[in-house]
Design a protein around this motif. Sequence first.
Motif, PDB file in Angstrom:
ATOM      1  N   GLU A 160       0.819  -1.215   0.000  1.00 40.74           N
ATOM      2  CA  GLU A 160       0.000   0.000   0.000  1.00 40.74           C
ATOM      3  C   GLU A 160       0.849   1.260   0.000  1.00 40.74           C
ATOM      4  O   GLU A 160       0.343   2.358   0.229  1.00 40.74           O
ATOM      5  CB  GLU A 160      -0.913  -0.008   1.236  1.00 40.74           C
ATOM      6  CG  GLU A 160      -1.798  -1.225   1.368  1.00 40.74           C
ATOM      7  CD  GLU A 160      -2.853  -1.298   0.288  1.00 40.74           C
ATOM      8  OE1 GLU A 160      -3.189  -0.230  -0.265  1.00 40.74           O
ATOM      9  OE2 GLU A 160      -3.355  -2.395   0.001  1.00 40.74           O
ATOM     10  N   TRP A 161       2.156   1.101  -0.253  1.00 41.49           N
ATOM     11  CA  TRP A 161       3.078   2.234  -0.234  1.00 41.49           C
ATOM     12  C   TRP A 161       4.222   1.928  -1.173  1.00 41.49           C
ATOM     13  O   TRP A 161       4.488   0.764  -1.465  1.00 41.49           O
ATOM     14  CB  TRP A 161       3.598   2.474   1.192  1.00 41.49           C
ATOM     15  CG  TRP A 161       4.199   3.828   1.414  1.00 41.49           C
ATOM     16  CD1 TRP A 161       5.523   4.173   1.334  1.00 41.49           C
ATOM     17  CD2 TRP A 161       3.499   5.027   1.746  1.00 41.49           C
ATOM     18  NE1 TRP A 161       5.688   5.502   1.603  1.00 41.49           N
ATOM     19  CE2 TRP A 161       4.459   6.060   1.870  1.00 41.49           C
ATOM     20  CE3 TRP A 161       2.160   5.332   1.960  1.00 41.49           C
ATOM     21  CZ2 TRP A 161       4.111   7.372   2.173  1.00 41.49           C
ATOM     22  CZ3 TRP A 161       1.813   6.632   2.279  1.00 41.49           C
ATOM     23  CH2 TRP A 161       2.780   7.637   2.379  1.00 41.49           C
ATOM     24  N   SER A 162       4.899   2.940  -1.654  1.00 46.02           N
ATOM     25  CA  SER A 162       6.060   2.717  -2.515  1.00 46.02           C
ATOM     26  C   SER A 162       7.298   2.534  -1.651  1.00 46.02           C
ATOM     27  O   SER A 162       7.502   3.260  -0.678  1.00 46.02           O
ATOM     28  CB  SER A 162       6.262   3.906  -3.467  1.00 46.02           C
ATOM     29  OG  SER A 162       6.495   5.097  -2.746  1.00 46.02           O
ATOM     30  N   GLY A 163       8.099   1.542  -1.973  1.00 44.12           N
ATOM     31  CA  GLY A 163       9.301   1.277  -1.199  1.00 44.12           C
ATOM     32  C   GLY A 163       9.678  -0.187  -1.266  1.00 44.12           C
ATOM     33  O   GLY A 163       8.925  -1.025  -1.769  1.00 44.12           O
ATOM     34  N   ALA A 164      10.853  -0.486  -0.736  1.00 47.62           N
ATOM     35  CA  ALA A 164      11.367  -1.852  -0.778  1.00 47.62           C
ATOM     36  C   ALA A 164      10.756  -2.699   0.329  1.00 47.62           C
ATOM     37  O   ALA A 164      10.439  -2.196   1.411  1.00 47.62           O
ATOM     38  CB  ALA A 164      12.888  -1.839  -0.637  1.00 47.62           C
ATOM     39  N   ASN A 165      10.592  -3.982   0.058  1.00 50.85           N
ATOM     40  CA  ASN A 165      10.110  -4.911   1.078  1.00 50.85           C
ATOM     41  C   ASN A 165      11.207  -5.159   2.111  1.00 50.85           C
ATOM     42  O   ASN A 165      12.366  -5.399   1.754  1.00 50.85           O
ATOM     43  CB  ASN A 165       9.728  -6.248   0.448  1.00 50.85           C
ATOM     44  CG  ASN A 165       8.495  -6.156  -0.416  1.00 50.85           C
ATOM     45  OD1 ASN A 165       7.585  -5.374  -0.149  1.00 50.85           O
ATOM     46  ND2 ASN A 165       8.449  -6.957  -1.471  1.00 50.85           N
ATOM     47  N   PRO A 166      10.869  -5.144   3.401  1.00 47.02           N
ATOM     48  CA  PRO A 166      11.868  -5.487   4.420  1.00 47.02           C
ATOM     49  C   PRO A 166      12.098  -6.994   4.466  1.00 47.02           C
ATOM     50  O   PRO A 166      11.299  -7.777   3.945  1.00 47.02           O
ATOM     51  CB  PRO A 166      11.213  -4.994   5.719  1.00 47.02           C
ATOM     52  CG  PRO A 166       9.743  -5.106   5.449  1.00 47.02           C
ATOM     53  CD  PRO A 166       9.564  -4.785   3.987  1.00 47.02           C
ATOM     54  N   GLN A 167      13.211  -7.374   5.081  1.00 45.24           N
ATOM     55  CA  GLN A 167      13.512  -8.795   5.249  1.00 45.24           C
ATOM     56  C   GLN A 167      12.525  -9.414   6.236  1.00 45.24           C
ATOM     57  O   GLN A 167      12.425  -8.986   7.381  1.00 45.24           O
ATOM     58  CB  GLN A 167      14.941  -8.968   5.789  1.00 45.24           C
ATOM     59  CG  GLN A 167      15.293 -10.378   6.208  1.00 45.24           C
ATOM     60  CD  GLN A 167      15.264 -11.362   5.058  1.00 45.24           C
ATOM     61  OE1 GLN A 167      15.832 -11.093   4.001  1.00 45.24           O
ATOM     62  NE2 GLN A 167      14.616 -12.500   5.242  1.00 45.24           N
ATOM     63  N   PRO A 168      11.760 -10.450   5.830  1.00 43.31           N
ATOM     64  CA  PRO A 168      10.826 -11.091   6.765  1.00 43.31           C
ATOM     65  C   PRO A 168      11.556 -12.017   7.731  1.00 43.31           C
ATOM     66  O   PRO A 168      12.417 -12.808   7.334  1.00 43.31           O
ATOM     67  CB  PRO A 168       9.889 -11.871   5.841  1.00 43.31           C
ATOM     68  CG  PRO A 168      10.704 -12.156   4.619  1.00 43.31           C
ATOM     69  CD  PRO A 168      11.656 -11.006   4.469  1.00 43.31           C
ATOM     70  N   ILE A 169      11.184 -11.920   9.019  1.00 39.72           N
ATOM     71  CA  ILE A 169      11.825 -12.694  10.084  1.00 39.72           C
ATOM     72  C   ILE A 169      10.737 -13.224  11.000  1.00 39.72           C
ATOM     73  O   ILE A 169       9.817 -12.502  11.371  1.00 39.72           O
ATOM     74  CB  ILE A 169      12.809 -11.813  10.887  1.00 39.72           C
ATOM     75  CG1 ILE A 169      13.847 -11.167   9.955  1.00 39.72           C
ATOM     76  CG2 ILE A 169      13.501 -12.618  11.980  1.00 39.72           C
ATOM     77  CD1 ILE A 169      14.548  -9.971  10.555  1.00 39.72           C
ATOM     78  N   VAL A 170      10.852 -14.491  11.398  1.00 39.86           N
ATOM     79  CA  VAL A 170       9.861 -15.105  12.274  1.00 39.86           C
ATOM     80  C   VAL A 170      10.561 -15.693  13.499  1.00 39.86           C
ATOM     81  O   VAL A 170      11.538 -16.429  13.370  1.00 39.86           O
ATOM     82  CB  VAL A 170       9.089 -16.223  11.541  1.00 39.86           C
ATOM     83  CG1 VAL A 170       8.130 -16.930  12.500  1.00 39.86           C
ATOM     84  CG2 VAL A 170       8.319 -15.645  10.357  1.00 39.86           C
ATOM     85  N   LEU A 171      10.052 -15.345  14.688  1.00 43.88           N
ATOM     86  CA  LEU A 171      10.489 -15.993  15.920  1.00 43.88           C
ATOM     87  C   LEU A 171       9.694 -17.282  16.087  1.00 43.88           C
ATOM     88  O   LEU A 171       8.472 -17.254  16.198  1.00 43.88           O
ATOM     89  CB  LEU A 171      10.244 -15.074  17.126  1.00 43.88           C
ATOM     90  CG  LEU A 171      11.272 -13.989  17.427  1.00 43.88           C
ATOM     91  CD1 LEU A 171      10.825 -13.181  18.638  1.00 43.88           C
ATOM     92  CD2 LEU A 171      12.654 -14.570  17.663  1.00 43.88           C
ATOM     93  N   ASP A 172      10.383 -18.408  16.103  1.00 45.05           N
ATOM     94  CA  ASP A 172       9.704 -19.706  16.096  1.00 45.05           C
ATOM     95  C   ASP A 172      10.528 -20.687  16.923  1.00 45.05           C
ATOM     96  O   ASP A 172      11.246 -21.524  16.383  1.00 45.05           O
ATOM     97  CB  ASP A 172       9.544 -20.182  14.653  1.00 45.05           C
ATOM     98  CG  ASP A 172       8.788 -21.485  14.521  1.00 45.05           C
ATOM     99  OD1 ASP A 172       8.215 -21.939  15.533  1.00 45.05           O
ATOM    100  OD2 ASP A 172       8.761 -22.038  13.410  1.00 45.05           O
ATOM    101  N   SER A 173      10.422 -20.598  18.242  1.00 43.43           N
ATOM    102  CA  SER A 173      11.281 -21.376  19.134  1.00 43.43           C
ATOM    103  C   SER A 173      11.216 -22.875  18.866  1.00 43.43           C
ATOM    104  O   SER A 173      12.224 -23.573  18.932  1.00 43.43           O
ATOM    105  CB  SER A 173      10.901 -21.096  20.592  1.00 43.43           C
ATOM    106  OG  SER A 173      11.101 -19.741  20.907  1.00 43.43           O
ATOM    107  N   HIS A 174      10.032 -23.397  18.560  1.00 44.89           N
ATOM    108  CA  HIS A 174       9.846 -24.845  18.413  1.00 44.89           C
ATOM    109  C   HIS A 174       9.720 -25.280  16.953  1.00 44.89           C
ATOM    110  O   HIS A 174       9.279 -26.403  16.676  1.00 44.89           O
ATOM    111  CB  HIS A 174       8.622 -25.289  19.206  1.00 44.89           C
ATOM    112  CG  HIS A 174       8.714 -24.951  20.672  1.00 44.89           C
ATOM    113  ND1 HIS A 174       9.587 -25.584  21.532  1.00 44.89           N
ATOM    114  CD2 HIS A 174       8.067 -24.009  21.416  1.00 44.89           C
ATOM    115  CE1 HIS A 174       9.463 -25.067  22.741  1.00 44.89           C
ATOM    116  NE2 HIS A 174       8.551 -24.121  22.703  1.00 44.89           N
TER     117      HIS A 174
END
Length: 238
Positions: free
Chosen positions: A85-99
């Motif tokens: 919904e905005w112009s710009g680069a996608n950030p790096q996706p990161i997920v906290l997933d202990s298990h």
Amino acid sequence: MIVNQQIEHWLTAQKNAAESAKRPFVTLSYAQSWDGSITTRAGETLGLSGTESMKLTHQLRSLHDGILVGIGTVLTDDPQLTVREWSGANPQPIVLDSHLRMPPTARLCQRLDKNCWVLTRLKNDSGFDGKADIITLEGDAEGRVNLREALNLLWEKGIRTLMVEGGSQVITAFLKAQLADALVLTVAPTLVGGYKGVGNLELGCKSQLPQIRPLYSQMLGDDLIMWGNLHYREPVLS
């Protein structure tokens, strides 16, 4: 777009001032109702942001190197974490997933532009075959991914600014560890009486509570946007 411009200028100034920390500058950003709820109950999705506020969220994403959510958000919402919904680069996706519960079918594992980084305590010996980079880190006293270790690793991988969108357990963990630097909060004009965005911080007195100052606020469409720097009067014991 004056609110968007104000927040962008403010956030840019904060990030520039925090470059000596040797860990990413962390911005918490989420939407809640007037009574502090982010959804009706844990594990359910409730869209609270209006159209203009959603655009602001995507603008904020474009201003950060990385964007982080917990595995609960992935399992509930199956987000893309992109700038649409905005112009710009996608950030790096990161997920906290202990298990290491990340489903290979998640939309974050189908991205063509960036492999999702999954931060876990477990080695990838479970046969996970999704399109994601599994990164094993030390656990904390509660058996979850150690946030300080995670931020150190993200810094080493070039992430200088990190946007944390949730869910509640992740937001609470960053506040308890005193690792959130700024807050951009969308308050929708509704009452939910449900699941809160910030859980029990397990602090014994008022002097230990995170403070927001200076505090800014302005209407954006039907929503109230509040933003400011987070300050911690008493350092957490490590």
